[in-house]
Design a protein around this motif. Structure first.
Motif, mmCIF file in Angstrom:
data_model
loop_
_atom_site.group_PDB
_atom_site.id
_atom_site.type_symbol
_atom_site.label_atom_id
_atom_site.label_comp_id
_atom_site.label_asym_id
_atom_site.label_seq_id
_atom_site.Cartn_x
_atom_site.Cartn_y
_atom_site.Cartn_z
ATOM 1 N N ALA A 145 -33.908 42.187 96.591
ATOM 2 C CA ALA A 145 -34.600 42.503 96.452
ATOM 3 C C ALA A 145 -35.303 41.533 95.291
ATOM 4 N N THR A 146 -34.497 40.923 94.549
ATOM 5 C CA THR A 146 -34.481 40.381 93.833
ATOM 6 C C THR A 146 -34.876 39.142 94.364
ATOM 7 N N ARG A 147 -33.939 38.419 95.306
ATOM 8 C CA ARG A 147 -34.570 37.578 96.182
ATOM 9 C C ARG A 147 -35.510 36.643 96.569
ATOM 10 N N ASP A 148 -35.990 37.719 96.945
ATOM 11 C CA ASP A 148 -37.637 37.882 97.964
ATOM 12 C C ASP A 148 -38.710 37.347 96.430
ATOM 13 N N GLY A 149 -38.758 38.936 95.898
ATOM 14 C CA GLY A 149 -39.576 38.180 94.750
ATOM 15 C C GLY A 149 -39.642 36.546 93.588
ATOM 16 N N ARG A 154 -25.919 40.567 84.024
ATOM 17 C CA ARG A 154 -24.851 41.157 85.476
ATOM 18 C C ARG A 154 -23.576 41.312 85.345
ATOM 19 N N TRP A 155 -23.283 39.800 84.612
ATOM 20 C CA TRP A 155 -21.455 39.382 84.412
ATOM 21 C C TRP A 155 -21.039 40.259 83.507
ATOM 22 N N ALA A 190 -44.213 27.870 83.288
ATOM 23 C CA ALA A 190 -43.078 28.716 84.009
ATOM 24 C C ALA A 190 -42.019 28.180 84.180
ATOM 25 N N VAL A 191 -42.437 26.754 85.277
ATOM 26 C CA VAL A 191 -40.987 25.817 85.512
ATOM 27 C C VAL A 191 -39.744 24.880 84.744
ATOM 28 N N ARG A 192 -40.251 25.085 82.877
ATOM 29 C CA ARG A 192 -39.340 24.681 82.569
ATOM 30 C C ARG A 192 -38.581 25.414 81.465
ATOM 31 N N GLN A 193 -39.109 26.644 81.784
ATOM 32 C CA GLN A 193 -37.999 27.803 80.440
ATOM 33 C C GLN A 193 -38.301 28.744 81.100
ATOM 34 N N ASP A 194 -39.454 29.413 81.723
ATOM 35 C CA ASP A 194 -39.678 30.804 81.629
ATOM 36 C C ASP A 194 -38.522 31.512 83.084
ATOM 37 N N ILE A 195 -39.211 30.476 84.850
ATOM 38 C CA ILE A 195 -37.955 30.420 85.242
ATOM 39 C C ILE A 195 -36.638 30.706 84.562
ATOM 40 N N PRO A 196 -36.378 29.593 84.543
ATOM 41 C CA PRO A 196 -34.600 28.937 85.176
ATOM 42 C C PRO A 196 -34.035 30.202 83.950
ATOM 43 N N GLU A 197 -34.423 30.566 82.957
ATOM 44 C CA GLU A 197 -34.527 31.578 81.516
ATOM 45 C C GLU A 197 -34.373 32.835 82.234
ATOM 46 N N ALA A 198 -35.138 33.733 82.723
ATOM 47 C CA ALA A 198 -35.057 34.836 83.322
ATOM 48 C C ALA A 198 -33.634 34.159 84.520
ATOM 49 N N ALA A 210 -18.928 46.214 81.656
ATOM 50 C CA ALA A 210 -19.233 46.933 80.521
ATOM 51 C C ALA A 210 -19.858 48.064 81.512
ATOM 52 N N PRO A 211 -19.417 48.612 82.317
ATOM 53 C CA PRO A 211 -20.905 49.393 83.400
ATOM 54 C C PRO A 211 -21.575 50.618 82.302
ATOM 55 N N GLY A 212 -22.649 51.099 82.792
ATOM 56 C CA GLY A 212 -23.070 52.169 82.340
ATOM 57 C C GLY A 212 -24.965 51.625 81.885
ATOM 58 N N ALA A 213 -25.083 51.172 81.754
ATOM 59 C CA ALA A 213 -26.090 50.214 80.570
ATOM 60 C C ALA A 213 -27.185 49.875 81.662
ATOM 61 N N GLU A 214 -28.096 49.482 81.691
ATOM 62 C CA GLU A 214 -29.344 49.763 81.721
ATOM 63 C C GLU A 214 -29.555 48.519 83.423
ATOM 64 N N PRO A 215 -29.047 48.557 84.626
ATOM 65 C CA PRO A 215 -29.573 47.081 85.124
ATOM 66 C C PRO A 215 -30.267 46.039 85.086
ATOM 67 N N PRO A 216 -29.130 44.592 85.020
ATOM 68 C CA PRO A 216 -30.339 43.924 84.681
ATOM 69 C C PRO A 216 -31.100 43.117 86.010
ATOM 70 N N GLU A 217 -31.059 44.025 86.611
ATOM 71 C CA GLU A 217 -31.987 43.157 88.381
ATOM 72 C C GLU A 217 -33.098 43.505 86.993
ATOM 73 N N ARG A 218 -33.545 44.808 86.803
ATOM 74 C CA ARG A 218 -35.115 45.141 86.601
ATOM 75 C C ARG A 218 -35.651 44.634 85.669
ATOM 76 N N HIS A 219 -34.434 44.118 84.566
ATOM 77 C CA HIS A 219 -35.499 43.447 83.175
ATOM 78 C C HIS A 219 -36.283 42.218 84.220
ATOM 79 N N LEU A 220 -34.949 41.697 85.521
ATOM 80 C CA LEU A 220 -35.908 40.659 85.885
ATOM 81 C C LEU A 220 -36.629 40.712 86.774
ATOM 82 N N GLU A 221 -36.687 41.811 87.684
ATOM 83 C CA GLU A 221 -37.941 42.095 88.122
ATOM 84 C C GLU A 221 -39.216 42.249 87.736
ATOM 85 N N ARG A 222 -39.082 42.985 86.515
ATOM 86 C CA ARG A 222 -40.211 43.512 85.598
ATOM 87 C C ARG A 222 -40.767 41.541 84.827
#
Length: 196
Positions: free
Chosen positions: A93-97, A142-143, A126-134, A148-160
């Motif tokens: 889903a993230t890859r599609d976005g 994610r690593w 966006a190209v040089r900073q925002d996308i690569p940093e996100a 340490a499971p139990g935190a908010e999934p990092p996918e949500r932040h990346l999708e936002r």
């Protein structure tokens, strides 16, 4: 800068050239006999006066890249970013976005569309900073979330983050569409007003 470089620089300078022309005028005056025995002072004085009145040397105007050159550089950086994004492991889903965002950015980077400095700045950021940093932050977080499971999934932040970036790039695309529509309307009015 060595002595010979400085000497050569002075020989080619405006001060020396103007002084030399005035000194030659002094030689002409001497040849007519008007300077008499003071001819060395006349020639030297005219050379010095010419060197003093000559306009000062100007440094060359710095060259800054124009919109086309900035886009060429940005396209090269985007190709590097694309290679990086192809290697990153992302949920589908993230890859599609991300693919949708990259496709939009690639379309905006096509020659002849973006020339506004603000739009160029937003694309470059966006190209040089925002996308690569996100993406990089997602990969690192994610690593740690696996450890340490139990935190908010990092996918949500990346999708936002990708959603915000897509909205920003869509705003640029909308501005370009509007500018082209206005341009077309103006040309239609011009043709209609011109008449047969």
């Amino acid at each position: 800068m060595g002595t010979s470089s400085r000497l050569l620089g002075y020989v080619e300078s405006r001060k020396n050239l103007t002084g030399s022309v005035c000194g030659l005028a002094g030689v002409g005056i001497t040849l007519t006999g008007a300077a008499g025995g003071l001819w060395p002072l006349v020639v030297g004085g005219l050379y010095a006066a010419g060197a003093l009145i000559a306009p000062p040397e100007r440094p060359d105007t710095p060259h800054f890249p124009n919109a086309g050159e900035q886009l060429d550089s940005l396209r090269a950086d985007f190709a590097t970013l694309r290679d990086y994004l192809d290697e990153v492991e992302l949920p589908s889903a993230t890859r599609d976005g991300l693919t949708e965002l990259a496709t939009l950015v690639e379309a905006l980077l096509e020659p002849g569309w973006v020339s506004d400095p603000d739009h160029l700045h937003a694309l470059g950021r966006a190209v040089r900073q925002d996308i690569p940093e996100a993406v990089d932050t997602f990969v690192r977080t994610r690593w740690w979330s696996r450890v340490a499971p139990g935190a908010e999934p990092p996918e949500r932040h990346l999708e936002r983050q990708l959603s915000v970036l897509h909205e920003e790039m869509s705003g640029i695309a909308a501005a370009l569409r509007q500018a082209e529509a206005i341009r077309q309307e103006i040309h239609t009015r011009y043709l209609e007003d011109r008449g047969p």
